[in-house]
Design an enzyme around this catalytic site. Structure first.
Site, PDB file in Angstrom:
ATOM      1  N   THR A  10       0.888  -1.608  -0.035  1.00 50.07           N
ATOM      2  CA  THR A  10      -0.303   0.681  -0.036  1.00 50.07           C
ATOM      3  C   THR A  10       0.668   1.454  -0.049  1.00 50.07           C
ATOM      4  OG1 THR A  10      -0.357  -0.547   2.190  1.00 50.07           O
ATOM      5  CG2 THR A  10      -1.778  -0.825   1.260  1.00 50.07           C
TER       6      THR A  10
ATOM      7  N   ARG B 296      -6.726  15.284   5.569  1.00 50.65           N
ATOM      8  CA  ARG B 296      -4.880  15.399   4.756  1.00 50.65           C
ATOM      9  C   ARG B 296      -4.455  14.483   3.622  1.00 50.65           C
ATOM     10  NH1 ARG B 296      -1.605  18.508   9.092  1.00 50.65           N
ATOM     11  NH2 ARG B 296      -3.001  20.703   8.928  1.00 50.65           N
TER      12      ARG B 296
ATOM     13  N   LEU C 184      -1.708  12.591   3.246  1.00 46.44           N
ATOM     14  CA  LEU C 184      -0.007  12.262   3.230  1.00 46.44           C
ATOM     15  C   LEU C 184       0.993  11.923   1.066  1.00 46.44           C
ATOM     16  CD1 LEU C 184      -0.044   9.687   6.403  1.00 46.44           C
ATOM     17  CD2 LEU C 184       0.128  12.064   6.305  1.00 46.44           C
TER      18      LEU C 184
ATOM     19  N   GLU D 136     -10.041   1.903   1.561  1.00 49.93           N
ATOM     20  CA  GLU D 136     -10.681   0.734   1.092  1.00 49.93           C
ATOM     21  C   GLU D 136     -11.918   1.575   0.834  1.00 49.93           C
ATOM     22  OE1 GLU D 136     -11.189  -0.449   5.380  1.00 49.93           O
ATOM     23  OE2 GLU D 136     -10.942  -2.436   4.821  1.00 49.93           O
TER      24      GLU D 136
HETATM   25 MO1  MOS Z   1      -9.094  -4.480   5.760  1.00 51.05          MO
HETATM   26  S1  MOS Z   1     -10.172  -5.715   4.544  1.00 51.05           S
HETATM   27  O1  MOS Z   1      -9.667  -4.684   6.471  1.00 51.05           O
HETATM   28  O2  MOS Z   1      -7.728  -5.600   5.769  1.00 51.05           O
END
Ligand code: MOS
Length: 760
Positions: free
Chosen positions: A485, A642, A644, A719
């Site tokens: 991520t 904000r 990052l 998400e």
């Molecule tokens: Mo997320 S589905 O809570 O990693």
């Protein structure tokens, strides 16, 4: 609005080029060069041992429910290279399945090979360990498991559902605001609709995999995981040893999406086999095994009832959701969460129903609850818009609310209105024909749809350690994960900004339970929880340095008030006086200096409801000849506090939108009622959207400050991008065709019988 301390006055100066900038991922070169070691790639050299790890292959059940009557292993045992065959007959003792009593379900004991009962098709029933993968796989195929079958139950069935007490996250299963029955009965417009969503599977690019070794009494697990501290505790509970004797290491994770919040049989079996054999053992899942021996997203059946005035004011909303959990589990998809807080209405009622089925465990998959719940809510809202003749954007604006009604709290920040207006403007929404089925280009029926996005925000307790060496290099450590991520990158940015250092002087070390505890990656809480802990550690470190500076008689800044001192560019400044950080370090901290930081949600912040918001706008073309839907344009506009890192934030939001296309049009895994097996167990049969399915996509992040949630003023955005995205596509298909498909995914067979005849 709040009495929170803003980031220190000297942070914005040094932070300006760093916070928000689209810094490239710090580990990207390692990954591209193949130098980032994933769990299954650990070998003798990287483990620091003399023999290569042995290789375990799991054998999975071929019935959905019943009992193992015999496991015949003699043939397999005699095959080349075989070291161990572990079955329910000889598996070491483990704790029983942990009930969901504590607040952390990932820390529960999860025994493997725990007896002769089979709970689902594709449950691990044996492990074969051999010298090589090929030998282990060949022998695994020769293990002969005999069963007594019992009838299985793999389909959702409202008639046999029970009412759960809690939803995922220990949210109440039922909420009631106002008087639904009266408000609904008194509504001028009433929409009642049942929406269905299918089972969906994780298939992360890196399958679940573990390399285990024991050092004396301590189990060292290199495993692919999102959530190291919880699973360390769970694995220790399973093996009935102290958590201090389990170390989980997971610096690189090839995708998580919630599927790596729990640990799985690979971790336990590798640990048990390594102990039995006195050698390192690795166990990885094959792609087909990933479709049963892990967790998946439950199918849902959602009943929506929405009442409104002709003017579009919502009177009543009710949302009931049926979902499933495994026969031995108690996970409940929190499908109705967003319905509780997105809109203003006189009455809002949410309820839940649950089937225990003979299927693999259901659990988190990106935006659990909301990714499916917002399909029902936002498609039903589109039905209200159509029934009242009010534009779908206007309908949302009319029912916007500063307060989270069922929670009885105001929102800390909520810029849904801005997302609606900005999205409509950029997408040229005004050009949409509100009458469905009116826009044609040859065989293609063209339509536009939209939906809102929302995901609640959560700060979890987290700690971090910051160490500055005498050469001015900062090392930050915490048991955080980065499942692709960009977490390591944003933590580097935060630490560099807080310390006035260049990112090249900052090393963020994570993915190891030897470091201070972190909540891991999940529920969109990673950046703010870990980021805030890192910020606090760096602030504490900075404070130590500045205090030492003013206290040091040899410093040119000696005796100045602390508030006049700032750290930046490797120097400590006060007005036009300064001294270099390295000079101070050499005098005051020749062995370096450490500071600890921690964060947890404070009581004041919990007086607010906190959520990220957004909107999706979509244009589709549906072929009247084939029933195929092509998404042509897609715009997401989000307000997540904000930002990052614009680059990694955009990737998260875009990835959610891509998955939204997949959910709307492609993904489903139906259980075969005859065998109880999920019908798809590879990526040939489990359809996901690919590059060729992707339209022109645009992500806009509107400027927003989150004043209460955390010292970084950010909100989770991992998400929210998927939330509402499938609904926007379904709504666009309705606008294109006049066909309201309420069973997702929206496949050509559902559209074809209703499409107009065309001559091409
Ligand atoms: Mo997320 S589905 O809570 O990693």
């Amino acid at each position: 609005m709040n009495d929170r301390v803003m980031p220190p006055a000297d942070m914005p100066d040094t932070a300006a080029p760093l916070i928000g900038a689209g810094m490239q991922r710090v580990e990207s070169a390692l990954k591209v060069r193949g130098e980032a070691r994933y769990a299954y790639e650990m070998d003798a050299a990287t483990l620091g041992v003399t023999t290569e790890p042995l290789v375990g292959v799991m054998v999975l059940s071929t019935i959905a429910r019943g009992r193992i009557t015999a496991t015949r292993t003699a043939t397999a045992q005699a095959m080349p290279g075989v070291r161990l065959i572990m079955t329910a007959d000889n598996a070491p003792a483990q704790a029983p399945w942990g009930p969901l009593v504590a607040k952390d379900r990932f820390a529960r004991a999860q025994p493997v090979l725990r007896g002769t009962d089979v709970h689902y098709y594709g449950e691990p029933v044996a492990l074969v360990v051999a010298d090589t993968l090929e030998e282990a796989r060949a022998a695994a195929m020769a293990v002969d498991v005999r069963y007594d079958r019992l009838p299985h139950d793999v389909l959702l069935d409202a008639a046999r559902a029970t009412e759960p007490e809690f939803l995922n996250g220990f949210k109440p299963a039922k909420t009631e605001f106002g008087a639904f029955d009266t408000s609904y009965a008194g509504s001028e417009i009433r929409v009642e609709a049942i929406y269905e969503t299918p089972h969906q599977n994780h298939a992360q690019m890196e399958p679940h995999a573990t390399t285990a070794m024991w050092q004396g009494d301590t189990l060292i697990l290199h495993t692919s995981a999102q959530n190291l501290v919880s699973i360390r505790n769970g694995i220790a509970a399973t093996l009935q040893i102290s958590p201090h004797r389990v170390r989980v290491i997971s610096p690189y994770v090839g995708g998580g999406f919630g599927g790596k919040l729990p640990y799985f049989a690979d971790a336990i079996l590798a640990g048990l086999a390594a102990r039995s054999l006195g050698k390192p053992v690795k166990v990885g899942m094959t792609r087909p095994q990933m479709f049963s021996a892990t967790t998946h997203r439950t199918a849902t059946r959602q009943t929506l009832r929405i009442g409104a005035d002709r003017s579009g004011r919502l009177r009543a909303i009710s949302h009931d959701a049926l979902s499933h959990c495994a026969s031995f589990d108690n996970f409940v998809e929190d499908t109705t969460t967003i319905t509780r807080g997105l809109y203003r209405a006189d009455a809002i009622r949410t309820t839940a129903h649950l089937n225990h089925l003979d299927l693999p465990r259901s659990d988190s998959m990106r935006s659990p609850g909301d990714a499916v719940g917002m399909i029902g809510l936002e498609c039903a809202m589109d039905e209200v818009a159509h029934a009242t003749g009010i534009d779908p954007v206007e309908l949302r604006l009319l029912n916007d609310t500063p307060d989270d009604l069922t929670a009885h709290k105001p929102f800390s920040s909520r810029h849904l209105k801005e997302c609606l207006e900005e999205g409509a403007r950029r997408f040229e929404w005004a050009a949409r024909n509100p009458l469905p089925g009116q826009t044609r280009e040859g065989e293609w029926l063209i339509g536009m749809g939209m939906a809102c996005a929302m995901r609640y925000n959560l700060l979890k307790p987290c700690q971090a350690l910051a160490h500055l060496d005498v050469g001015g290099n900062l090392t930050v450590q915490l048991a955080m994960t980065d499942p692709g991520t960009g977490t390591q990158t944003i933590l580097t940015q935060i630490a560099a900004a807080a310390m006035g250092l260049s990112p090249t002087q900052v090393h963020v070390e994570m993915g190891d339970t030897a470091y201070p505890p972190a909540p891991g990656s999940g529920g969109s809480f990673g950046a703010e929880s870990a980021g805030s802990a890192v910020l606090r550690a760096c602030e504490n470190l900075r404070e130590l340095l500045l205090q030492a500076c003013v206290a040091d008689e040899r410093s040119p800044l000696h005796g100045l008030p602390r508030e006049q001192l700032h750290l930046g560019g490797g120097n400590i400044h006060a007005g036009n006086r300064h001294e270099s950080l390295s000079a101070l370090m050499e005098r005051a901290f020749p062995h370096g200096v450490d500071a600890h930081g921690q964060i947890e949600a404070d009581a004041a912040s919990l007086k607010w409801s906190q959520a990220s918001f957004g909107t999706h706008f979509v244009e589709v073309a549906v072929s009247a000849v084939t029933g195929e839907t092509r998404v042509r344009r897609m715009l997401g506009v989000f307000a997540c506090g904000r930002i990052l890192n614009r680059r990694t934030a955009r990737s998260q939001l875009l990835g959610g939108m891509v998955w939204g296309v997949s959910n709307a049009l492609h993904e489903e895994n139906a259980p075969d009622p005859r065998t109880g097996q999920f019908m798809a167990h590879d990526l040939a049969n489990y359809h996901v959207s690919t590059h060729a399915d992707m339209p022109e996509m645009d992500v806009v992040m509107i400027a927003e400050d989150e004043p209460v949630s955390n010292p970084l003023h950010i909100k989770g955005l991992g998400e929210v991008g998927i939330c509402g995205a499938p609904a926007a596509i379904g709504n666009a298909i309705f606008n294109a065709t006049g066909i309201r498909v309420r069973s997702f995914p929206i496949t050509p067979d559902q559209l074809l019988p209703h499409l107009p005849a065309v001559t091409v």
